[in-house]
Design an enzyme around this catalytic site. Structure first.
Site, PDB file in Angstrom:
ATOM      1  N   LYS A 213       0.877  -1.104   0.055  1.00 30.28           N
ATOM      2  CA  LYS A 213      -0.026   0.080   0.075  1.00 30.28           C
ATOM      3  C   LYS A 213       1.040   1.285  -0.045  1.00 30.28           C
ATOM      4  CE  LYS A 213      -4.354  -1.771   1.266  1.00 30.28           C
ATOM      5  NZ  LYS A 213      -5.816  -1.768   2.029  1.00 30.28           N
TER       6      LYS A 213
ATOM      7  N   LYS B 257      -4.883  -9.481  -6.360  1.00 30.17           N
ATOM      8  CA  LYS B 257      -5.876 -10.030  -5.695  1.00 30.17           C
ATOM      9  C   LYS B 257      -7.401  -9.125  -6.219  1.00 30.17           C
ATOM     10  CE  LYS B 257      -6.355  -7.851  -1.216  1.00 30.17           C
ATOM     11  NZ  LYS B 257      -6.932  -7.891  -0.064  1.00 30.17           N
TER      12      LYS B 257
ATOM     13  N   LYS C 164     -11.420  -4.309  -3.335  1.00 32.25           N
ATOM     14  CA  LYS C 164     -12.526  -3.230  -3.426  1.00 32.25           C
ATOM     15  C   LYS C 164     -11.884  -1.732  -4.015  1.00 32.25           C
ATOM     16  CE  LYS C 164     -14.426  -4.510   1.115  1.00 32.25           C
ATOM     17  NZ  LYS C 164     -13.041  -4.064   1.676  1.00 32.25           N
TER      18      LYS C 164
HETATM   19  N1  AQP Z   1      -9.275 -11.362  -3.304  1.00 26.07           N
HETATM   20  C1  AQP Z   1      -9.415 -11.986  -2.047  1.00 26.07           C
HETATM   21  N2  AQP Z   1      -9.417 -13.204  -1.893  1.00 26.07           N
HETATM   22  C2  AQP Z   1      -9.780 -13.904  -0.642  1.00 26.07           C
HETATM   23  N3  AQP Z   1     -10.156 -13.119   0.745  1.00 26.07           N
HETATM   24  C3  AQP Z   1     -10.175 -11.777   0.210  1.00 26.07           C
HETATM   25  N4  AQP Z   1     -10.292 -10.694   1.331  1.00 26.07           N
HETATM   26  C4  AQP Z   1     -10.245  -9.691   0.919  1.00 26.07           C
HETATM   27  N5  AQP Z   1      -9.930  -9.662  -0.537  1.00 26.07           N
HETATM   28  C5  AQP Z   1      -9.702 -11.075  -0.832  1.00 26.07           C
HETATM   29  C6  AQP Z   1     -10.627 -11.062   2.830  1.00 26.07           C
HETATM   30  O1  AQP Z   1     -11.729 -10.401   2.795  1.00 26.07           O
HETATM   31  C7  AQP Z   1     -11.912 -10.104   4.359  1.00 26.07           C
HETATM   32  C8  AQP Z   1     -12.245  -8.466   4.502  1.00 26.07           C
HETATM   33  O2  AQP Z   1     -11.282  -7.733   3.835  1.00 26.07           O
HETATM   34  P1  AQP Z   1     -10.984  -6.280   4.042  1.00 26.07           P
HETATM   35  O3  AQP Z   1     -12.362  -5.647   3.338  1.00 26.07           O
HETATM   36  O4  AQP Z   1     -11.049  -5.922   5.534  1.00 26.07           O
HETATM   37  O5  AQP Z   1      -9.737  -5.808   3.440  1.00 26.07           O
HETATM   38  P2  AQP Z   1      -8.927  -6.076   2.209  1.00 26.07           P
HETATM   39  O6  AQP Z   1      -8.460  -7.622   2.280  1.00 26.07           O
HETATM   40  O7  AQP Z   1      -7.960  -5.031   2.002  1.00 26.07           O
HETATM   41  O8  AQP Z   1      -9.868  -6.350   1.013  1.00 26.07           O
HETATM   42  P3  AQP Z   1     -10.114  -5.610  -0.325  1.00 26.07           P
HETATM   43  O9  AQP Z   1     -11.272  -5.991  -0.827  1.00 26.07           O
HETATM   44  O10 AQP Z   1      -8.865  -5.414  -0.930  1.00 26.07           O
HETATM   45  O11 AQP Z   1     -10.155  -3.998   0.520  1.00 26.07           O
HETATM   46  P4  AQP Z   1      -9.515  -2.828  -0.023  1.00 26.07           P
HETATM   47  O12 AQP Z   1      -9.430  -2.480  -1.426  1.00 26.07           O
HETATM   48  O13 AQP Z   1     -10.302  -1.686   0.905  1.00 26.07           O
HETATM   49  O14 AQP Z   1      -8.108  -2.736   0.708  1.00 26.07           O
HETATM   50  C9  AQP Z   1     -10.680 -10.539   4.830  1.00 26.07           C
HETATM   51  O15 AQP Z   1     -10.687 -11.557   5.653  1.00 26.07           O
HETATM   52  C10 AQP Z   1      -9.675 -10.699   3.738  1.00 26.07           C
HETATM   53  O16 AQP Z   1      -8.713 -11.742   3.872  1.00 26.07           O
END
Ligand code: AQP
Length: 384
Positions: free
Chosen positions: A160, A246, A249
């Protein structure tokens, strides 16, 4: 023969624990997880399950297959003495600048989504993290223990902080750096015994375990509980547009992810345009064919019922079929997963009474749970 006919239905049965490197598979309340071997805590009873999701947009298929689906399974299969605590971690969301109106909307939508996936506020405690000040309070106390060197080696921080959304190194924020300390506080303040997460969070969970053990050593007694990490079988769902990243969001390309609110047409169109390759046939080779392998992963994990042992076997079943046919099948499997969730979500999201009472009840119960552990911590360090 269509792809659908060529793939037999699978009865989900417990598989033999399969020891691979540092992790092993485990059944927890009937749900298959990978336990981090290094994170094995003696089985505690009664159990407390904690997990969180950032309200940074509508959750996507990766969030669902990687985390949210396990949350509802754990709820539905938990013994009566198990406590389940699920948080919308809005304090984490502001580690990146957010528009206040947008954040409020996302918090609301994320609460609706947790109800839509089947979480029941009478069984699971569902709350907005900022409604329970004990999380931030414990975070400060743990920050006074956390090593900067360790935090600096966290993969998510490195990713990040290197990304353009952080605005370059001069603009890097302390909150983004210390995010894992808050995450540790979230877990430890509820004395969680088990934390179900996607693979990307495994390193942060290891940090939480270390900080708990380090704190206990420093105060000379066992105050905090190091939890077990439960890694979902769908470890990492990848971006449809760039399958070496991955699904996320915050990816600026909306075609990179399938939202749990996407219509059937949108799901079909996103999967149709998913990046694949020009190699012949269908094979599961994540290094050489990341796009096709990601589609196979999604198909495997979306179709609960496919009677094959793994994605390699699934690819064998599909030999001779075109990528176009594979995409159509994947789209159908995803529609079967997302469709019912979307319908429930649409019936809830504008119901302020349901959302308000779920949030209020959750905050009250989570506050009670958190204050217990926090008061022990404060006594242990001499603050009270
Ligand atoms: N691509 C993924 N595959 C499997 N698991 C995933 N998780 C997130 N992306 C994937 C799991 O979802 C849970 C909640 O995630 P989060 O929203 O708290 O944060 P993150 O991991 O940073 O997810 P994003 O979608 O990538 O959000 P942003 O873009 O806001 O950073 C966690 O258990 C995560 O492992």
């Amino acid at each position: 023969m269509s792809l659908r006919q060529s793939v037999c239905r699978r009865v989900v049965t417990p598989r033999r624990p399969n020891i691979v490197n540092r992790s092993l598979t485990s059944q927890y309340n009937g749900v298959n997880f990978q336990l981090r071997a290094s994170s094995a805590t003696p089985e505690a009873s009664p159990k407390t399950i904690f997990s969180g999701i950032q309200p940074t947009g509508v959750p996507h298929l990766g969030n669902y297959l990687g985390a949210l689906r396990q949350w509802t399974k754990l709820q539905d299969e938990a013994s009566p003495d198990t406590t389940l605590i699920y948080s919308l971690v809005d304090l984490h969301a502001i580690t990146i600048r957010q528009d206040p109106t947008q954040l409020r909307q996302w918090k609301n939508e994320s609460m609706a989504m947790l109800l839509a996936i089947g979480l029941d506020p009478k069984r699971s405690i569902i709350f907005h993290q900022s409604d329970v000040p004990a999380h931030a309070e414990l975070m400060w106390i743990l920050s006074c223990q956390a090593s900067m060197g360790y935090l600096g080696r966290m993969t998510q921080w490195k990713d990040k902080s290197a990304s353009s959304s952080s605005g370059g190194s001069d603009n890097l924020k302390l909150g983004l750096f210390s995010y894992p300390v808050l995450q540790a506080a979230d877990i430890l303040v509820h004395r969680a015994t088990h934390v179900p997460v996607g693979h990307d969070q495994a390193q942060h969970l290891e940090f939480a375990r270390q900080i708990a053990n380090g704190f206990n050593e420093a105060v000379g007694k066992s105050v905090l509980l190091a939890p077990q990490t439960l890694i979902s079988p769908a470890k990492r769902v990848m971006s449809l547009a760039d399958p070496v990243k991955k699904m996320s969001k915050s990816d600026p390309n909306p075609k990179s992810r399938i939202l749990l609110t996407d219509s059937n047409e949108v799901i079909r169109s996103k999967i149709k345009s998913a990046m694949t390759d020009s190699f012949d046939g269908i094979s599961y080779e994540p290094e050489r064919r990341p796009g096709v392998s990601n589609l196979l992963d999604i198909y495997y994990h979306s179709g609960e019922a496919i009677e094959v042992d793994d994605q390699v076997a699934l690819a064998h079943h599909l030999e001779g079929h075109s990528l176009k046919a594979l995409k159509e099948e994947v789209a159908m499997a995803v529609i079967n997963v997302v469709g019912p969730i979307r319908e429930r979500y649409e019936s809830i999201v504008h119901d302020k009474a349901i959302m308000g009472s779920a949030a209020e009840e959750g905050a009250e119960k989570a506050g009670r749970s958190a204050r217990k552990a926090l008061s022990k911590v404060k006594k242990a360090v001499g603050l009270s």
